[in-house]
Design an enzyme around this catalytic site. Sequence first.
Site, PDB file in Angstrom:
ATOM      1  N   GLU A   2       0.837  -0.737  -0.078  1.00 22.41           N
ATOM      2  CA  GLU A   2      -0.193  -0.465   0.023  1.00 22.41           C
ATOM      3  C   GLU A   2       0.855   1.206   0.261  1.00 22.41           C
ATOM      4  O   GLU A   2       1.484   1.516   0.933  1.00 22.41           O
ATOM      5  CB  GLU A   2      -0.351  -0.163   1.423  1.00 22.41           C
ATOM      6  CG  GLU A   2      -2.541   1.058   1.114  1.00 22.41           C
ATOM      7  CD  GLU A   2      -2.153   1.602   1.816  1.00 22.41           C
ATOM      8  OE1 GLU A   2      -1.675   1.955   2.781  1.00 22.41           O
ATOM      9  OE2 GLU A   2      -2.808   3.236   1.324  1.00 22.41           O
ATOM     10  N   GLN A  61      -5.867  -7.664  -4.233  1.00 17.17           N
ATOM     11  CA  GLN A  61      -5.680  -8.155  -2.347  1.00 17.17           C
ATOM     12  C   GLN A  61      -7.185  -7.038  -1.297  1.00 17.17           C
ATOM     13  O   GLN A  61      -6.743  -5.632  -1.755  1.00 17.17           O
ATOM     14  CB  GLN A  61      -4.684  -7.147  -1.634  1.00 17.17           C
ATOM     15  CG  GLN A  61      -4.902  -7.621  -0.102  1.00 17.17           C
ATOM     16  CD  GLN A  61      -3.520  -7.651   0.958  1.00 17.17           C
ATOM     17  OE1 GLN A  61      -3.338  -6.365   0.720  1.00 17.17           O
ATOM     18  NE2 GLN A  61      -2.919  -8.851   1.195  1.00 17.17           N
ATOM     19  N   CYS A  91      -2.359  -6.261   8.224  1.00 17.01           N
ATOM     20  CA  CYS A  91      -1.337  -5.472   7.909  1.00 17.01           C
ATOM     21  C   CYS A  91      -1.689  -4.680   9.576  1.00 17.01           C
ATOM     22  O   CYS A  91      -2.963  -4.731  10.096  1.00 17.01           O
ATOM     23  CB  CYS A  91      -2.877  -4.441   7.258  1.00 17.01           C
ATOM     24  SG  CYS A  91      -2.362  -2.070   6.877  1.00 17.01           S
ATOM     25  N   GLY A 194       9.123 -12.244   5.229  1.00 13.48           N
ATOM     26  CA  GLY A 194       9.497 -12.099   5.905  1.00 13.48           C
ATOM     27  C   GLY A 194      10.959 -11.931   5.846  1.00 13.48           C
ATOM     28  O   GLY A 194      11.301 -12.465   5.981  1.00 13.48           O
ATOM     29  N   GLU A 195      11.691 -10.044   6.103  1.00 12.06           N
ATOM     30  CA  GLU A 195      13.089 -10.162   6.198  1.00 12.06           C
ATOM     31  C   GLU A 195      14.046 -11.396   5.303  1.00 12.06           C
ATOM     32  O   GLU A 195      14.743 -12.082   5.808  1.00 12.06           O
ATOM     33  CB  GLU A 195      13.849 -10.265   7.820  1.00 12.06           C
ATOM     34  CG  GLU A 195      13.137  -9.725   8.754  1.00 12.06           C
ATOM     35  CD  GLU A 195      13.077  -8.325   8.644  1.00 12.06           C
ATOM     36  OE1 GLU A 195      14.879  -7.749   7.965  1.00 12.06           O
ATOM     37  OE2 GLU A 195      12.266  -7.786   8.635  1.00 12.06           O
ATOM     38  N   GLY A 217       8.710  -9.139  -0.040  1.00  8.97           N
ATOM     39  CA  GLY A 217       7.200  -7.812   0.565  1.00  8.97           C
ATOM     40  C   GLY A 217       8.307  -6.679  -0.319  1.00  8.97           C
ATOM     41  O   GLY A 217       8.294  -5.905  -1.061  1.00  8.97           O
TER      42      GLY A 217
END
Length: 313
Positions: A2, A61, A91, A194-195, A217
């Site tokens: 977003e 989404q 979120c 993640g990461e 991401g």
Amino acid sequence: MEGVIDALTRDLITRQGGWSFCVTEFVRITQDKQPRRVFHRICPELRQNALTPAGVPVHLQLLGSDPEMLAINARVAASAGAKVVDLNFGCPAKTVNRHLGGASLLRYPEQVYAAARAVADALRPLGIPLTAKMRLGYQDTELALDNARALQEAGISQLVVHARTKVQGYKPPAQWEWVARIAEVMDVPVLANGEIWTLEDYQRCVAVSGIRDVMLGRTAMTDPWLARQIRQHHAGEAVTATEFGQVLQLLVQWLQQPAQAYQEDVRVMRTKQWLVMLRLRWGEAAHQVFDACKRCETEDELIGFLDQAIRIL
Ligand SMILES: Cc1cc2nc3c(=O)[nH]c(=O)nc-3n(C[C@H](O)[C@H](O)[C@H](O)COP(=O)(O)O)c2cc1C
């Protein structure tokens, strides 16, 4: 993502190769039936068979908590051209969570189930799969398995696990071991998220989670070539590491895209945001470029600084 990855950015990123699909920014669903144009604005690719120009599928989404409204809007999304719908249970934003959307719903697995079930039921007759994205929980991981099971029972066909709770925000490390625990109770494919910034991170994530499929991401912006490198790695091919200059060139390309939807000041602002994100991956080098560019007000000025940085690197 977003506010940072729109259709133009998706186009640029997926053109670099290696991506199997991507997901739009969330469309927030409250009490209104959205018109199709809202879905087309967030996802112009819906008019092109839900594919980026490079041919990579784009999943649409939705974020919300009201099962009926989610179902109604999922049908509109389908009529607008969506081929896969994804539900966001990750979120952490305050506005979203205050209205029981995103990660806040993870406190109530029965509501997670109700939301996903309503959407899955609405989409099934249309032959459109529902996927989901979740965090490990809100405050803690106590309900992680219950939420994952609820989503599976509701009828999702794939789950992405952002391996942190809402309270953990974006703070490293990601708890990849939890992706393994969730995958163990699931029959549908589970992806780790993640990461994962580098190939080494990816390899550590696979070692810890036992999961080969991942969602990237912020790395989509800080190193869009990692997706291709992961494929090369699995194919036993030589992997060429990304150089910082390549990423800066991508920013220049983004600024120069002819179909830009934004006014110059917004383009300049978004490029600076992108530079801020680059600091997470490229450290001091990115800090220096950001410092040099942060007072730029025009696009020409910004491109000038970026070109200069690319030449020096
Ligand atoms: C600015 C920003 C916007 C995001 N927007 C979304 C979103 O719209 N939908 C979503 O599922 N995740 C969103 N995320 C979360 C990312 O998709 C991802 O789960 C998270 O950043 C962790 O993965 P990473 O470490 O690879 O970035 C957003 C993250 C950031 C930083």
